[in-house]
Every structure is written in C-alpha cells, then in structure tokens.
Design an enzyme around this catalytic site. Structure first.
Site, PDB file in Angstrom:
ATOM      1  N   ASP A   1      16.481   3.007  66.690  1.00  0.00           N
ATOM      2  CA  ASP A   1      17.558   2.133  67.140  1.00  0.00           C
ATOM      3  C   ASP A   1      18.395   1.780  65.907  1.00  0.00           C
ATOM      4  O   ASP A   1      17.996   0.956  65.084  1.00  0.00           O
ATOM      5  CB  ASP A   1      16.939   0.881  67.776  1.00  0.00           C
ATOM      6  CG  ASP A   1      17.988  -0.145  68.185  1.00  0.00           C
ATOM      7  OD1 ASP A   1      19.165   0.013  67.788  1.00  0.00           O
ATOM      8  OD2 ASP A   1      17.630  -1.110  68.878  1.00  0.00           O
TER       9      ASP A   1
ATOM     10  N   HIS B   1      14.652  -5.141  69.828  1.00  0.00           N
ATOM     11  CA  HIS B   1      15.642  -5.685  70.766  1.00  0.00           C
ATOM     12  C   HIS B   1      15.213  -5.265  72.180  1.00  0.00           C
ATOM     13  O   HIS B   1      14.594  -4.208  72.347  1.00  0.00           O
ATOM     14  CB  HIS B   1      16.992  -5.063  70.404  1.00  0.00           C
ATOM     15  CG  HIS B   1      18.167  -5.578  71.158  1.00  0.00           C
ATOM     16  ND1 HIS B   1      18.477  -5.153  72.422  1.00  0.00           N
ATOM     17  CD2 HIS B   1      19.131  -6.465  70.812  1.00  0.00           C
ATOM     18  CE1 HIS B   1      19.583  -5.760  72.821  1.00  0.00           C
ATOM     19  NE2 HIS B   1      20.003  -6.562  71.866  1.00  0.00           N
TER      20      HIS B   1
ATOM     21  N   CYS C   1      18.366 -11.353  72.449  1.00  0.00           N
ATOM     22  CA  CYS C   1      17.670 -10.268  73.175  1.00  0.00           C
ATOM     23  C   CYS C   1      16.389  -9.866  72.456  1.00  0.00           C
ATOM     24  O   CYS C   1      16.077  -8.671  72.325  1.00  0.00           O
ATOM     25  CB  CYS C   1      18.583  -9.053  73.385  1.00  0.00           C
ATOM     26  SG  CYS C   1      19.994  -9.411  74.396  1.00  0.00           S
TER      27      CYS C   1
ATOM     28  N   LYS D   1      29.797  -1.817  67.248  1.00  0.00           N
ATOM     29  CA  LYS D   1      29.192  -2.521  66.111  1.00  0.00           C
ATOM     30  C   LYS D   1      29.579  -1.865  64.784  1.00  0.00           C
ATOM     31  O   LYS D   1      29.043  -2.206  63.735  1.00  0.00           O
ATOM     32  CB  LYS D   1      27.673  -2.541  66.252  1.00  0.00           C
ATOM     33  CG  LYS D   1      27.173  -3.428  67.405  1.00  0.00           C
ATOM     34  CD  LYS D   1      25.689  -3.595  67.321  1.00  0.00           C
ATOM     35  CE  LYS D   1      25.033  -4.037  68.598  1.00  0.00           C
ATOM     36  NZ  LYS D   1      25.256  -5.426  68.934  1.00  0.00           N
TER      37      LYS D   1
ATOM     38  N   GLN E   1      22.158  -1.744  64.419  1.00  0.00           N
ATOM     39  CA  GLN E   1      22.572  -2.672  63.352  1.00  0.00           C
ATOM     40  C   GLN E   1      22.759  -1.970  62.014  1.00  0.00           C
ATOM     41  O   GLN E   1      23.084  -2.626  61.026  1.00  0.00           O
ATOM     42  CB  GLN E   1      21.539  -3.805  63.201  1.00  0.00           C
ATOM     43  CG  GLN E   1      21.437  -4.727  64.398  1.00  0.00           C
ATOM     44  CD  GLN E   1      22.695  -5.565  64.613  1.00  0.00           C
ATOM     45  OE1 GLN E   1      23.510  -5.752  63.712  1.00  0.00           O
ATOM     46  NE2 GLN E   1      22.869  -6.089  65.814  1.00  0.00           N
TER      47      GLN E   1
END
Ligand code: C6P
Length: 408
Positions: free
Chosen positions: A201, A121, A365, A227, A204
């Site tokens: 990261d 991303h 993104c 999220k 998600q």
C-alpha cells in the site's frame, strides 16, 4: 530544481484566506493540492481531445487513446515498472487493493494464510478480511512495538509468522497515522523466501519518495493519484506481468474482452483485462501530468523536505503540555499524529480551522490500530512539498490557543 517558494507558487489554491487567515494546508495525508500544470492538462484534454478511448477511429478518439496510453507509460516510468502493461488504472488505492484481494484471493483456500500488519488502513485490511472469508484462508497480523507504536513493526514476530503457509503479505509502505516507514525491500525479500506474494500500500509514499518497484522487489503496489498532486478518482495497481497474466478479472464488461458469444467470453491480456468499461481518461492524463510535475522536481529532495518538516513539527509539538505523540521517535514519513488528554481531536481540528489551519482529526480509517493504542482518535498534521517551517509555527500557536481554552 526551483526554490520551495517557487514550488509553492505553482499551487493556486494555497493563495487564499480561510476564516480571515492565510490558509495553512496540513491535511496532505488525506489529499494533496494540485499544481497549475495538472489543472492545465485536465482543461486542455477537455477543451481539445475529449473522446472515448480504444473504440473510435476518428481523430479525437485516437488522440484521447494516445494520451491515455501515454499516461500509462508515464506512470510505468514513474515507478520503474518493466512494462506499461503492468500498470492498471483504477479509482485509487482502495480499488487497487480490492482488485488484488478479489482476483488473487480467488486462488486461496483453507490452510493458506494472509498476513497483514496491525498498522493497516482499512483499505488494506477489510478487502483481506473479505478474501479470507470467501476462501477459508486465515488472516494474521504482524504486531508493532511500543505503547505509541514508536518501535515500528516487530520483525522478530514477523520471522515466526512468515511460514510457507503465507500466500499473501500485504502491508503499508508509510503508515497514514503513525508515519512509520516500513522497510519494504527487506519485507519483500523475506516474503519471497517463503513463496508469499507481496502487496504494498503505497498511498502515503508514492508522491513523497522515489518509488522503484523493481528495487523494492514487490509483486503488487497500489497508490492514489489525488495524494500525489493528481486528480481524484484515478489510481494505480502495479502488478508483475507474470502474476497479472494468471489472474481472472474481478469486473467484466466492455473493453476487456477479445471475443464474446452468448455462452461466454475470452479476456484480453493485462492491463485491459482489468479495466472494464470506459476508463477515467482525464484522470489518467492528469496523473501523467502529476508524474511529470514531481519528476521535474527532485523526488529525493521532496522526501527530505517532507520528512524534515515532520521532524521539526515533532520537536516543536513535544513542547506542548500533555501531548501524546504517536509513532516513531526517529525517522518518519511527512506526518505527525498526536492526542491531548481531555481535548477531543475534533475540537482541536475545529479550533485550528478558525486559525486557517487545515488538519485531520479522527481514526484515519485505522480503527483496530487506534484501539491498540488505547485511543479513539488522533489529530494529524501531514506535510507536502509546498509547506513551510513558518506554517509549523502557526500550527503550534493555534494548538496553544486551543489548550488554553480547554485546559487553561
Ligand atoms: N488515507 C487519510 O487521510 P484512497 O481513499 O483509495 O485514495 O486511499 C486509501 C488509503 C489507503 N492506504 C493508506 C495508507 C491511506 O492513507 C489511504 C487514504 C486518507 O489518511 C483517507 S482515510
């Protein structure tokens, strides 16, 4: 564990009609909805305890401080950090990664390598581009395999790329466009063998799967509250304390100093060193409530539920004429991206909205990734714990209507 039907009932926003149809919310990769327990925690804080933290000696300030620090301990437990001091509150994944890229990036120099992957991303790419520019380090990328990235990361290329010059290996746990689940523990093990620091990261994955920073063996890990059933404007940077302790702050001001004179200042230890100014107290408390909520369910069951919906969606979408499905054919995170020849993703999303179905269309993104796939955009359906198999049928029916309109 309550039934999934009971879980769905916890989310007030879902019980509405959009364009005359029951809302089918399939844009969870962008942000998730909030359960009543999180909304109540925010209201309770503002109605009862609202005050600034770490500064006041009055009752409300002490209550707010206890709640804020309690939320830090709660988040530490959620990711199995060794110590709450390893949890820094930020605005979200983006700010967390910027913090590491600026602070740890300050230690890099010419000859050093920052390694990312081709599926990052922009939030885990642009900060590293900036760090490379500022330090003279070189930025390199682990490629993925297959025209639709169905083969995941090229681990043989990783073997060649992971040299002792690599000082940082920054990669995503679950790709927000592909749905690829990267083998984080294995990648961290390989990075450690060459002395590279790992930055994960987890935007998600944090709300979708159990996350144990010690099992994963990572050095830094970033995620966003919004999220994972929490409020917007709050996120987390986990950092191993020994590493945080060596870093300079990227932002300075009140709250993060031990002492100041006209010439200079002395920093507090982590986490305060990295939290200049009044923090997002309500956000942190809301995030703590989101951790409570997710832990009151079974996080392994949540992962299975979301992944199963993505598997069913992948199979049903594959029956649509002219569809190009992106990402792994086997195990995937709770999302599916796809493209139709001759129908723009924005049209697909607009038509779906007429049917009450919320999707996301665009480059997500992920512009360099899109270019490598030979696309400018995809449509993405992303699932969470309140979604149902019936909603996938509504999605597929809506897409059939769109295809009929555009292609006949
Ligand atoms: N992805 C999506 O629709 P923030 O905006 O800081 O909360 O999260 C940024 C981010 C970082 N990494 C990954 C893998 C992400 O998916 C995101 C956010 C949203 O896919 C908005 S682009």
């Amino acid at each position: 564990m309550p039934s999934w039907k009971d879980v769905r009932a916890d989310f007030p926003i879902l019980h509405q009609q959009v364009n005359g149809r029951p809302l089918v919310y399939l844009d969870n990769g962008a942000t998730t909805q909030k359960p009543r327990a999180v909304i109540d925690a925010l209201v309770r804080y503002y109605e009862r305890d609202n005050s600034n933290v770490h500064r006041g000696l009055h009752t409300l300030s002490m209550r707010a401080t206890d709640a804020y620090e309690g939320a830090r301990a709660r988040v530490a437990k959620f990711v199995n950090a060794a110590d709450p001091a390893e949890i820094i509150f930020t605005r979200g994944t983006t700010e967390s990664i910027n913090l590491v890229a600026r602070s740890y990036g300050g230690k890099l120099g010419r000859g050093d390598v920052i390694l990312c992957t081709e599926m990052e991303h922009h939030s885990n790419l642009v900060p590293w581009q900036q760090a490379a520019k500022a330090s003279g380090a070189t930025l390199k990328f682990v490629p993925f395999i297959g025209a639709n990235a169905e083969g995941g990361l090229d681990l043989e290329a990783l073997d060649r790329l992971l040299t002792p010059q690599v000082k940082v290996f920054a990669f995503t746990h679950i790709s927000n466009t592909l749905g690829t689940i990267n083998p984080v523990a294995e990648l961290c093990r390989r990075a450690r063998a060459v002395g590279a620091v790992t930055v994960i990261d987890a935007a998600q994955s944090a709300g979708h799967a159990p996350l144990d920073v010690r099992l994963l063996g990572c050095d830094f890990l970033a995620f966003s509250g919004h999220k994972m059933c929490g409020p917007t404007g709050i996120g987390v940077l986990y950092g191993r304390f020994a590493l945080l302790d060596q870093l300079s702050p990227d932002e300075t001001g009140g709250g993060m100093v031990v002492s100041v004179d006209f010439e200079g200042a002395k920093w507090k230890p982590a986490p305060e060193r990295f939290e200049a100014g009044t923090p997002n107290v309500a956000g942190a408390i809301g995030l703590g409530a989101a951790c409570d909520y997710l832990d009151s369910l079974d996080r392994v069951a949540i992962r299975q539920h979301d992944d199963e919906l993505a598997r069913v969606a992948y199979e049903k979408l594959a029956t649509l004429p002219g569809i190009r499905l992106i990402g792994p054919t086997g195990e995937r995170g709770g999302l599916v991206s796809f493209a139709f020849e001759g129908v723009h993703a924005h049209d697909v999303v607009t038509f779906a909205d007429e049917d009450g179905v919320a999707l996301r269309g665009g480059h997500h993104c992920n512009q360099p990734l899109m270019r490598k796939l030979g696309l400018t955009s995809t449509t993405r359906a992303s699932f969470y714990l309140y979604n149902t198999a019936e909603e996938i049928d509504l999605l597929v029916a809506s897409l059939r209507r769109t295809l009929k309109f555009f292609i006949g």
